[in-house]
Design a protein around this motif. Structure first.
Motif, PDB file in Angstrom:
ATOM      1  N   GLN A 216       0.804  -1.224   0.000  1.00  0.00           N
ATOM      2  CA  GLN A 216       0.000   0.000   0.000  1.00  0.00           C
ATOM      3  C   GLN A 216       0.839   1.277   0.000  1.00  0.00           C
ATOM      4  N   TRP A 217       2.163   1.140   0.053  1.00  0.00           N
ATOM      5  CA  TRP A 217       3.005   2.334   0.040  1.00  0.00           C
ATOM      6  C   TRP A 217       2.681   3.233  -1.143  1.00  0.00           C
ATOM      7  N   ASN A 218       2.507   2.654  -2.326  1.00  0.00           N
ATOM      8  CA  ASN A 218       2.262   3.460  -3.523  1.00  0.00           C
ATOM      9  C   ASN A 218       0.891   4.104  -3.540  1.00  0.00           C
ATOM     10  N   GLU A 219       0.044   3.759  -2.596  1.00  0.00           N
ATOM     11  CA  GLU A 219      -1.272   4.385  -2.479  1.00  0.00           C
ATOM     12  C   GLU A 219      -1.245   5.595  -1.543  1.00  0.00           C
ATOM     13  N   ALA A 220      -0.104   5.852  -0.917  1.00  0.00           N
ATOM     14  CA  ALA A 220       0.009   6.941   0.048  1.00  0.00           C
ATOM     15  C   ALA A 220      -0.211   8.299  -0.623  1.00  0.00           C
ATOM     16  N   ALA A 221      -1.001   9.126   0.024  1.00  0.00           N
ATOM     17  CA  ALA A 221      -1.264  10.474  -0.493  1.00  0.00           C
ATOM     18  C   ALA A 221       0.038  11.255  -0.659  1.00  0.00           C
ATOM     19  N   PHE A 222       1.003  11.004   0.223  1.00  0.00           N
ATOM     20  CA  PHE A 222       2.318  11.665   0.162  1.00  0.00           C
ATOM     21  C   PHE A 222       2.949  11.455  -1.213  1.00  0.00           C
TER      22      PHE A 222
ATOM     23  N   LYS B 184       1.344  10.167  -4.076  1.00  0.00           N
ATOM     24  CA  LYS B 184       0.426  10.530  -5.156  1.00  0.00           C
ATOM     25  C   LYS B 184       0.403  12.028  -5.414  1.00  0.00           C
ATOM     26  N   ALA B 185       0.592  12.827  -4.377  1.00  0.00           N
ATOM     27  CA  ALA B 185       0.534  14.285  -4.526  1.00  0.00           C
ATOM     28  C   ALA B 185       1.571  14.803  -5.528  1.00  0.00           C
ATOM     29  N   GLN B 186       2.691  14.108  -5.650  1.00  0.00           N
ATOM     30  CA  GLN B 186       3.744  14.546  -6.569  1.00  0.00           C
ATOM     31  C   GLN B 186       3.958  13.575  -7.727  1.00  0.00           C
TER      32      GLN B 186
ATOM     33  N   TYR C  19      11.458  16.568  -0.969  1.00  0.00           N
ATOM     34  CA  TYR C  19      10.250  15.758  -0.783  1.00  0.00           C
ATOM     35  C   TYR C  19      10.547  14.293  -1.083  1.00  0.00           C
TER      36      TYR C  19
END
Length: 164
Positions: free
Chosen positions: A17-23, A25-27, A68
Motif C-alpha cells: 500500500q506504500w504506492n497508495e500513500a497520499a504523500f 500521489k501528490a507529486q 520531498y
C-alpha cells in the motif's frame, strides 16, 4: 518459535500500500523496496509545477521536490528496516510511525531531465531512532544531490517488548 504466517502477510500488505500513500500521489511518485532498509522513490514524469524556483530558468527540477523525494526515500527505507525487526511481528504494521528529526541535503548539480530517482538506505536503526542516507539521480544516473537524516520512531503502545 515460529511466527504466525498472517503476521508476515500483514507486513506485506502494508508495503504493497506504500504506492497508495497520499504523500506519493501528490507529486506523482512511486516507491520500490530494493532490499531491507533500501528504497527508491521515482518521479517517472516531471510536472510543469515541479520545475523552477529559486531563480532557476524553469528547466531544472525544483529543490523542494528533491527534498520531498529524499524525505520519502529515506523514511520508507527506515520503515522497511523496522518491519524486518522481530518486534514488527507483534504489532499492526499500519500503526508503526516515524517522523523526520533532521534531513540534511547537499545539492551538487541542477537536476535536469524528465525522470529522477531518490535512493534511500538505512545506516543504523534502533527501536527509537534511525539514521539514513541517500542520493538523488537524474535519468542518466548522474548524482545531483545527497542526503542524510535522523528519524524518531514510534511503536504502537500494544508492543510487549521494552525499548532497546
Amino acid at each position: 518459535m515460529n511466527a504466525d504466517p498472517s503476521k508476515y502477510r500483514r507486513i506485506a500488505e502494508c508495503k504493497q500500500q506504500w504506492n497508495e500513500a497520499a504523500f506519493l500521489k501528490a507529486q506523482g511518485l512511486e516507491v520500490e523496496e530494493i532490499a531491507t532498509g533500501e528504497v527508491v522513490v521515482r518521479l517517472p514524469q516531471v510536472l510543469p509545477s515541479q520545475r523552477g524556483g529559486g531563480g532557476s530558468t524553469g528547466h531544472a527540477l525544483n529543490g523542494g521536490v528533491v527534498a520531498y523525494m529524499f524525505d520519502g526515500a529515506l523514511g520508507w527505507a527506515i520503515i522497511s528496516s523496522l518491519l524486518a525487526m522481530p518486534e514488527a511481528l507483534e504489532i499492526d504494521p499500519f500503526e508503526l510511525r516515524q517522523f523526520t528529526i533532521n534531513l540534511d541535503i547537499t545539492y551538487l548539480d541542477a537536476a535536469i531531465g524528465n525522470r529522477f530517482e531518490a535512493h534511500g538506505k538505512v545506516v543504523r536503526v534502533s527501536r527509537s531512532t534511525a539514521f539514513a542516507e541517500g542520493r538523488f539521480l537524474d535519468a542518466n544516473g548522474k548524482v545531483c544531490a545527497t542526503a542524510k537524516g535522523i528519524w524518531r520512531v514510534f511503536w504502537p503502545r500494544s508492543i510487549s517488548t521494552t525499548p532497546r
